[in-house]
Design a protein around this motif. Structure first.
Motif, PDB file in Angstrom:
ATOM      1  N   ASN A 149       0.822  -1.214   0.000  1.00 53.14           N
ATOM      2  CA  ASN A 149       0.000   0.000   0.000  1.00 53.14           C
ATOM      3  C   ASN A 149       0.850   1.255   0.000  1.00 53.14           C
ATOM      4  O   ASN A 149       0.519   2.251  -0.607  1.00 53.14           O
ATOM      5  CB  ASN A 149      -0.933   0.010   1.219  1.00 53.14           C
ATOM      6  CG  ASN A 149      -1.936  -1.122   1.166  1.00 53.14           C
ATOM      7  OD1 ASN A 149      -2.255  -1.624   0.099  1.00 53.14           O
ATOM      8  ND2 ASN A 149      -2.424  -1.515   2.325  1.00 53.14           N
ATOM      9  N   ASP A 150       1.970   1.216   0.715  1.00 59.02           N
ATOM     10  CA  ASP A 150       2.870   2.358   0.833  1.00 59.02           C
ATOM     11  C   ASP A 150       4.172   2.016   0.110  1.00 59.02           C
ATOM     12  O   ASP A 150       4.884   1.094   0.508  1.00 59.02           O
ATOM     13  CB  ASP A 150       3.130   2.660   2.307  1.00 59.02           C
ATOM     14  CG  ASP A 150       3.953   3.917   2.524  1.00 59.02           C
ATOM     15  OD1 ASP A 150       4.462   4.487   1.533  1.00 59.02           O
ATOM     16  OD2 ASP A 150       4.086   4.320   3.684  1.00 59.02           O
ATOM     17  N   LYS A 151       4.498   2.728  -0.939  1.00 58.85           N
ATOM     18  CA  LYS A 151       5.688   2.438  -1.754  1.00 58.85           C
ATOM     19  C   LYS A 151       6.990   2.632  -0.987  1.00 58.85           C
ATOM     20  O   LYS A 151       8.007   2.076  -1.350  1.00 58.85           O
ATOM     21  CB  LYS A 151       5.704   3.329  -3.007  1.00 58.85           C
ATOM     22  CG  LYS A 151       4.495   3.174  -3.881  1.00 58.85           C
ATOM     23  CD  LYS A 151       4.462   1.828  -4.543  1.00 58.85           C
ATOM     24  CE  LYS A 151       3.279   1.743  -5.487  1.00 58.85           C
ATOM     25  NZ  LYS A 151       2.837   0.420  -5.729  1.00 58.85           N
ATOM     26  N   ASP A 152       6.978   3.433   0.098  1.00 58.60           N
ATOM     27  CA  ASP A 152       8.189   3.685   0.870  1.00 58.60           C
ATOM     28  C   ASP A 152       8.432   2.642   1.958  1.00 58.60           C
ATOM     29  O   ASP A 152       9.496   2.639   2.583  1.00 58.60           O
ATOM     30  CB  ASP A 152       8.123   5.071   1.515  1.00 58.60           C
ATOM     31  CG  ASP A 152       8.125   6.185   0.475  1.00 58.60           C
ATOM     32  OD1 ASP A 152       8.704   5.982  -0.612  1.00 58.60           O
ATOM     33  OD2 ASP A 152       7.539   7.253   0.741  1.00 58.60           O
ATOM     34  N   VAL A 153       7.457   1.784   2.210  1.00 52.87           N
ATOM     35  CA  VAL A 153       7.580   0.780   3.267  1.00 52.87           C
ATOM     36  C   VAL A 153       7.620  -0.607   2.642  1.00 52.87           C
ATOM     37  O   VAL A 153       6.743  -0.966   1.858  1.00 52.87           O
ATOM     38  CB  VAL A 153       6.391   0.870   4.254  1.00 52.87           C
ATOM     39  CG1 VAL A 153       6.477  -0.226   5.296  1.00 52.87           C
ATOM     40  CG2 VAL A 153       6.353   2.243   4.910  1.00 52.87           C
ATOM     41  N   VAL A 154       8.664  -1.376   2.981  1.00 52.53           N
ATOM     42  CA  VAL A 154       8.777  -2.749   2.497  1.00 52.53           C
ATOM     43  C   VAL A 154       8.325  -3.672   3.621  1.00 52.53           C
ATOM     44  O   VAL A 154       8.826  -3.583   4.743  1.00 52.53           O
ATOM     45  CB  VAL A 154      10.228  -3.082   2.089  1.00 52.53           C
ATOM     46  CG1 VAL A 154      10.345  -4.532   1.649  1.00 52.53           C
ATOM     47  CG2 VAL A 154      10.706  -2.143   0.998  1.00 52.53           C
ATOM     48  N   ASN A 155       7.373  -4.539   3.331  1.00 52.01           N
ATOM     49  CA  ASN A 155       6.905  -5.524   4.306  1.00 52.01           C
ATOM     50  C   ASN A 155       7.574  -6.856   4.004  1.00 52.01           C
ATOM     51  O   ASN A 155       7.467  -7.379   2.893  1.00 52.01           O
ATOM     52  CB  ASN A 155       5.386  -5.663   4.240  1.00 52.01           C
ATOM     53  CG  ASN A 155       4.691  -4.417   4.725  1.00 52.01           C
ATOM     54  OD1 ASN A 155       5.011  -3.888   5.784  1.00 52.01           O
ATOM     55  ND2 ASN A 155       3.752  -3.925   3.945  1.00 52.01           N
ATOM     56  N   TYR A 156       8.281  -7.376   5.007  1.00 52.51           N
ATOM     57  CA  TYR A 156       9.018  -8.626   4.844  1.00 52.51           C
ATOM     58  C   TYR A 156       8.262  -9.788   5.469  1.00 52.51           C
ATOM     59  O   TYR A 156       7.499  -9.617   6.426  1.00 52.51           O
ATOM     60  CB  TYR A 156      10.404  -8.514   5.483  1.00 52.51           C
ATOM     61  CG  TYR A 156      11.321  -7.582   4.751  1.00 52.51           C
ATOM     62  CD1 TYR A 156      11.984  -8.000   3.602  1.00 52.51           C
ATOM     63  CD2 TYR A 156      11.524  -6.284   5.199  1.00 52.51           C
ATOM     64  CE1 TYR A 156      12.835  -7.136   2.919  1.00 52.51           C
ATOM     65  CE2 TYR A 156      12.368  -5.419   4.523  1.00 52.51           C
ATOM     66  CZ  TYR A 156      13.019  -5.861   3.385  1.00 52.51           C
ATOM     67  OH  TYR A 156      13.854  -5.001   2.718  1.00 52.51           O
TER      68      TYR A 156
END
Length: 127
Positions: free
Chosen positions: A85-92
């Motif tokens: 949803n947020d291009k600046d946050v990477v969910n691992y």
């Protein structure tokens, strides 16, 4: 890699996943660390990139939702969500040797998170 200081006591919190990276063999360099405790996926990626040709295995300190006991589980891979949803946050996400895939962030007890489409970042199966 710069020499690391050895600590006699390490505190941890389960706000982020705590990975234990264990060197498979100390080899000729006995002054090197036997292993490392890293806080979160980003720190795990940074450490693995610095290790070079050092053979290692990755484990996760996991707390049981049922009785708050803790166990170490073998981690076989690290993944990231293909679309967020947020291009600046990477969910691992991480995968276990038992075939489970879990998100690398705290999830409210009893809540199931639907697994999105994932892209492999690193594999730890040959350590």
């Amino acid at each position: 890699m710069q020499p690391l200081l050895a600590w006699r006591c390490v505190g941890w919190t389960d706000l982020t996943p705590n990975f234990f990276v264990v060197a498979s063999s100390r080899g000729a360099e006995c002054a090197s660390a036997d292993g490392w405790v890293v806080d979160g996926a980003e720190a795990l990626i940074q450490l693995v990139l610095q290790l070079g040709d050092v053979s290692f295995s990755v484990h996760l300190l996991a707390r049981s939702e049922d009785d708050a006991s803790v166990t170490l589980c073998r981690v076989s891979g690290l993944w990231q969500e293909a679309e967020g949803n947020d291009k600046d946050v990477v969910n691992y996400w991480y995968s276990t040797a038992g075939g489970e895939t879990r998100r690398c962030s705290p999830v409210a007890f009893g809540r199931r998170v639907e697994r999105p489409r994932l892209v492999k970042v690193m594999s730890f199966e040959n350590g």
